[in-house]
Design an enzyme around this catalytic site. Structure first.
Site, PDB file in Angstrom:
ATOM      1  N   THR A 154       9.867   2.912  14.832  1.00  0.00           N
ATOM      2  CA  THR A 154       9.518   3.197  16.403  1.00  0.00           C
ATOM      3  C   THR A 154      10.762   2.582  17.274  1.00  0.00           C
ATOM      4  OG1 THR A 154       7.188   3.381  15.898  1.00  0.00           O
ATOM      5  CG2 THR A 154       7.888   3.185  18.261  1.00  0.00           C
ATOM      6  N   LEU A 332     -12.298  22.910  25.970  1.00  0.00           N
ATOM      7  CA  LEU A 332     -11.414  23.775  27.091  1.00  0.00           C
ATOM      8  C   LEU A 332     -11.251  24.884  26.362  1.00  0.00           C
ATOM      9  CD1 LEU A 332     -10.909  20.962  28.155  1.00  0.00           C
ATOM     10  CD2 LEU A 332      -8.676  21.786  28.640  1.00  0.00           C
ATOM     11  N   GLU A 357       0.846   1.456  10.852  1.00  0.00           N
ATOM     12  CA  GLU A 357       0.106   0.293  10.804  1.00  0.00           C
ATOM     13  C   GLU A 357      -0.868   0.087   9.470  1.00  0.00           C
ATOM     14  OE1 GLU A 357       1.380  -1.808  12.058  1.00  0.00           O
ATOM     15  OE2 GLU A 357       2.115  -1.326  14.126  1.00  0.00           O
TER      16      GLU A 357
END
Length: 374
Positions: A154, A332, A357
């Site tokens: 990242t 929705l 992780e």
């Protein structure tokens, strides 16, 4: 109970997130462009240094408060919150295992947001199995010569420093930790991964081609790398749990607002029991997930063992985020499947929280082994 300082910090986080994150998140996620300067802004606001001592430029707040900061950021922009969590993860080895000289040299700029970090543990063939690392660091007269591949970084290619774990010996005790400058000769990066979500912050591989790392950039003792990595990962798992809760809360809020405004058969759809109960289950999942990460954080703050609780929090919160965001799309209806509303993005972003992780299968392994050891 939270102190006045903690409450003010969380409110500051909301204000900063509403002012600097919420207005631009859709633009950057759709165009897959990096928000230049945003992390410096977060650093100036003190949001990158919340749990660290004041002597190093930190906010000296409990980890419980830091995680609530991450949750607030994630509720506006998950990619940024993940990157903030990873930056904190990247600073932890230096803070916990570095010498005083190393901390004086690098830590203030890291915590102030002048330099942004990335965590470089995974490899193409060594994700959850960190002991299988193959990237090598060979000691020589000029320092350590590093050769090999790292993956799933990242902030890769954009970060200023990389907390690198590389093999210096045999077996699980043959891993060491290094702090690597981004402009180190011999270090290069692959093209950003084409991901399902978190588009605004790149994830890349890294290639080390006989890159020389000064011996003074080794953090901790040689062979102590896995101990360092795993100590940071417990904290990192809590960070991802908080991010997942922020995502889930945002999805719940959007779904509730829509259900209050949308009518069917002459009534607001929230007043139909079938949908009202679905929203109730979503709220229960969010509240329960938040309670698990706060419990683990309070144990960490009290100096108690919290590794199992961190895995529980990561497991519970990320599974909840996946379900709540999926249910928000359902609430929705057809609109939830379009990009006119953010819930489809929340659902895509929630998926990765179950994977990085340590996958949730790994979390179950950690929890079960803890139980077996009792």
């Amino acid at each position: 109970m939270p102190t006045d300082d903690a409450r003010e910090l969380i409110q500051l986080t909301r204000d900063v997130a509403d002012k600097f994150l919420a207005p631009i998140v859709d633009e950057h996620e759709k165009s897959e462009t990096y928000p230049e300067g945003l992390f410096a802004t977060l650093g100036e606001a003190g949001l990158l240094s919340v749990p660290y001592p004041e002597e190093w430029g930190g906010g000296a707040q409990p980890y419980e408060v830091y995680l609530q900061v991450l949750e607030e950021l994630a509720a506006r922009w998950a990619a940024v919150a993940v990157a903030v969590s990873v930056h904190g993860l990247s600073c932890h080895p230096l803070f916990a295992y570095g010498t005083d000289e190393q901390k004086r040299t690098w830590l203030p700029n890291m915590l102030g947001g002048n330099t942004i970090g990335a965590y470089s543990l995974s490899e193409p063939q060594a994700g959850s199995d960190a002991a299988a690392l193959a990237c090598k660091a060979v000691a020589g007269a000029a320092g350590y010569v590093v050769t090999g591949e790292k993956a799933w970084i990242t902030h890769g290619g954009i970060a200023d420093f990389y907390t690198l774990f590389a093999r210096t010996g045999e077996g699980s005790r043959g891993i060491s930790c290094f702090l690597v400058d981004s402009d180190t000769p011999g270090l290069s990066f692959g093209k950003p991964e084409e991901k399902m979500g978190l588009h605004a912050v790149p994830t890349t591989s890294a290639h080390y081609d006989h890159a020389v790392i000064d011996a003074g950039r080794r953090i901790g003792e040689e062979g102590q790398g896995l101990q360092i990595a795993f100590s940071a990962l417990d904290s990192g798992r809590l960070g991802i749990a908080a991010v997942a809760v922020g995502l889930a809360q945002a999805a719940l809020d959007t779904a509730v607002t829509y259900a209050q405004e949308r009518t069917a058969f002459g009534r607001r759809i929230i007043d139909h029991q079938g949908l009202g109960f679905l929203l109730a289950d979503m709220a229960a999942a969010v509240d329960s997930a938040r309670a698990t990460y706060l419990d683990a954080a309070r144990r960490r703050d009290a100096g108690l063992p919290y590794s199992r609780q961190a895995s529980v929090a990561k497991l519970v919160a990320t599974d909840a985020a996946m379900k709540v965001t999926t249910d928000a799309v359902q609430v929705l209806g057809g609109y939830g499947y379009t990009r006119d509303f953010p819930v489809e993005r929340y659902m895509r972003e929630a998926k990765i929280t179950q994977i990085f992780e340590g996958t949730n299968q790994i979390q179950r392994l950690v929890i079960s082994r803890s139980l077996a050891a009792n």
